[in-house]
Each structure stands twice: as C-alpha cells, then as structure tokens.
Scaffold this motif. Sequence first.
Motif, mmCIF file in Angstrom:
data_model
loop_
_atom_site.group_PDB
_atom_site.id
_atom_site.type_symbol
_atom_site.label_atom_id
_atom_site.label_comp_id
_atom_site.label_asym_id
_atom_site.label_seq_id
_atom_site.Cartn_x
_atom_site.Cartn_y
_atom_site.Cartn_z
ATOM 1 N N UNK A 94 34.163 45.721 26.096
ATOM 2 C CA UNK A 94 34.096 46.421 24.857
ATOM 3 C C UNK A 94 32.809 47.745 25.169
ATOM 4 N N UNK A 95 31.813 47.228 25.984
ATOM 5 C CA UNK A 95 30.753 48.269 26.599
ATOM 6 C C UNK A 95 31.543 49.247 27.573
ATOM 7 N N UNK A 96 32.460 48.626 28.446
ATOM 8 C CA UNK A 96 33.010 49.569 29.151
ATOM 9 C C UNK A 96 34.018 50.609 28.577
ATOM 10 N N UNK A 97 34.550 50.287 27.649
ATOM 11 C CA UNK A 97 35.432 51.026 26.606
ATOM 12 C C UNK A 97 34.401 51.943 25.837
ATOM 13 N N UNK A 98 33.262 51.722 25.775
ATOM 14 C CA UNK A 98 32.158 52.883 24.823
ATOM 15 C C UNK A 98 31.734 53.716 25.940
ATOM 16 N N UNK A 99 31.591 53.018 27.208
ATOM 17 C CA UNK A 99 30.867 53.898 28.037
ATOM 18 C C UNK A 99 32.153 55.069 28.657
ATOM 19 N N UNK A 100 32.993 54.676 28.967
ATOM 20 C CA UNK A 100 34.217 55.379 29.344
ATOM 21 C C UNK A 100 34.962 56.348 28.333
ATOM 22 N N UNK B 284 41.027 54.077 30.508
ATOM 23 C CA UNK B 284 42.534 53.650 31.365
ATOM 24 C C UNK B 284 42.407 54.174 32.481
ATOM 25 N N UNK B 285 41.904 55.474 32.748
ATOM 26 C CA UNK B 285 42.004 55.999 34.111
ATOM 27 C C UNK B 285 40.677 55.713 34.948
ATOM 28 N N UNK B 286 39.620 55.259 34.345
ATOM 29 C CA UNK B 286 38.191 54.757 35.125
ATOM 30 C C UNK B 286 38.270 53.274 35.386
ATOM 31 N N UNK B 287 38.911 52.693 34.424
ATOM 32 C CA UNK B 287 38.785 51.044 34.492
ATOM 33 C C UNK B 287 39.925 50.597 34.831
ATOM 34 N N UNK C 45 35.725 49.800 38.507
ATOM 35 C CA UNK C 45 35.341 51.036 38.046
ATOM 36 C C UNK C 45 34.867 51.836 39.239
ATOM 37 N N UNK C 46 35.485 53.010 39.122
ATOM 38 C CA UNK C 46 35.238 54.033 40.418
ATOM 39 C C UNK C 46 33.944 54.793 39.898
ATOM 40 N N UNK C 47 33.175 54.712 40.958
ATOM 41 C CA UNK C 47 31.968 55.652 40.959
ATOM 42 C C UNK C 47 31.857 56.386 42.140
ATOM 43 N N UNK D 36 33.226 46.458 41.247
ATOM 44 C CA UNK D 36 33.895 45.264 40.541
ATOM 45 C C UNK D 36 32.702 44.835 39.767
ATOM 46 N N UNK D 37 33.439 44.392 38.644
ATOM 47 C CA UNK D 37 32.192 43.668 37.653
ATOM 48 C C UNK D 37 33.270 42.503 37.024
#
Length: 195
Positions: free
Chosen positions: A14-20, A25-28, A37-39, A45-46
């Motif tokens: 849920x935090x990743x959805x909020x961050x991105x 869907x394209x970032x995670x 996650x691409x950075x 990898x989390x």
Amino acid sequence: MASIVIATRKRVKSYLKEIYGKNYKNSVQEVDDSFVVRQGSAAVNIFVRPLSKEDCLVTSQAYVVQNAKIGPKILGMLMRLNATNPVGAFGLLFDDTIVFRHSISGANLDLNELRLNIRTVAFFADEYDDDIRKIAGGFRAVDAPSALTGDAQPAAAKGTARKQAPAKKPAVKKAAAKAPAKKPAAKKAPVRKKK
C-alpha cells in the motif's frame, strides 16, 4: 510470526502504491513475495522476513554488479565502504553478485521510512556501481540480463554493454578431386653377382 510478515507485506504494497501513484504498475514489479523497484541504474528488491513474534524486517536490496571478478582488491574496497557507511552494507550472493542492502523494522513501518530506505539503497548502488566495475569488471544490474530484475534483454546504458564477437561461419569442406590411384612400383629383385 507469519501474521506480522503478511500484515507488513500488505502495508509495504500500500505504501508503494502511494509512493508511485499512477506509475505503480510501470515502476513496481511484484515477484513472488517481494517487490522490484527501478531507481536510476539500480533495481531495488524489497522483501519482508520474520525477525521475532512481534517484529519482522523490511529489507531493500540492490543488485549492484554481476559477473565481477572477486579478489582481494574489490573485497578490501567493499569492507572499507561497509565500515564507513552510516546505513546498509555491501555483500556477495552465492553467485558472487555484489549487492547493497539495508533492513528496517517492519512492526512500526511508516511511508517516509520505506521511501527513505528504498532511496538510500538505490543511491549507494548507483553511486558505487561504476567504481566497483573499474576494479572488478562485470555488469551493472541495468546492463545485465537478469532474472532477478525481471529483464529479458540488457539495456545499453552509458556505453557499457559488451560487444559480442561476430558468429563464426562453419567451415565448409570442399570435396577433394580424386586423382587416379597410383599403382605401387614393382619391386626389383636384388641382382646377385656370380663368383
């Protein structure tokens, strides 16, 4: 123990959805029970692992360099970096892939803490990947084909992709012209002298 891991994994998602946001869907990418996650030039990898009945660890790990030549010089560099880094550490996986990882407590995880964890790991991986490659060779995660990051083909970035040698054409054997077989010369009988 499993309930804290499951609850924390849901919170991470849920935090990743909020961050991105719309780019989730394209970032995670969700791979098994982890997230990729691409950075920058790093793929982070989390994953969530149990620690105790009341807590678990949220670990962010970047694959920094693959196929590096592991020797005393690179190991010394990584150990010195580990001694001076305020967070996280470099390490080696079973196949000698160099990684950077940092773990935080999952029981009281908040959005800003997760965001900082991901950015910190990506920063260290991106900051040191070229220095590591100068000493030990290999590929950055973004340049190497890797099942770990879900890529099928390497990306050509900063001109670091290795050139492949052109494929050799198979040798074609020419049929040798058959010359007529020579007959063996007749043996001469030794000449005997008369006495």
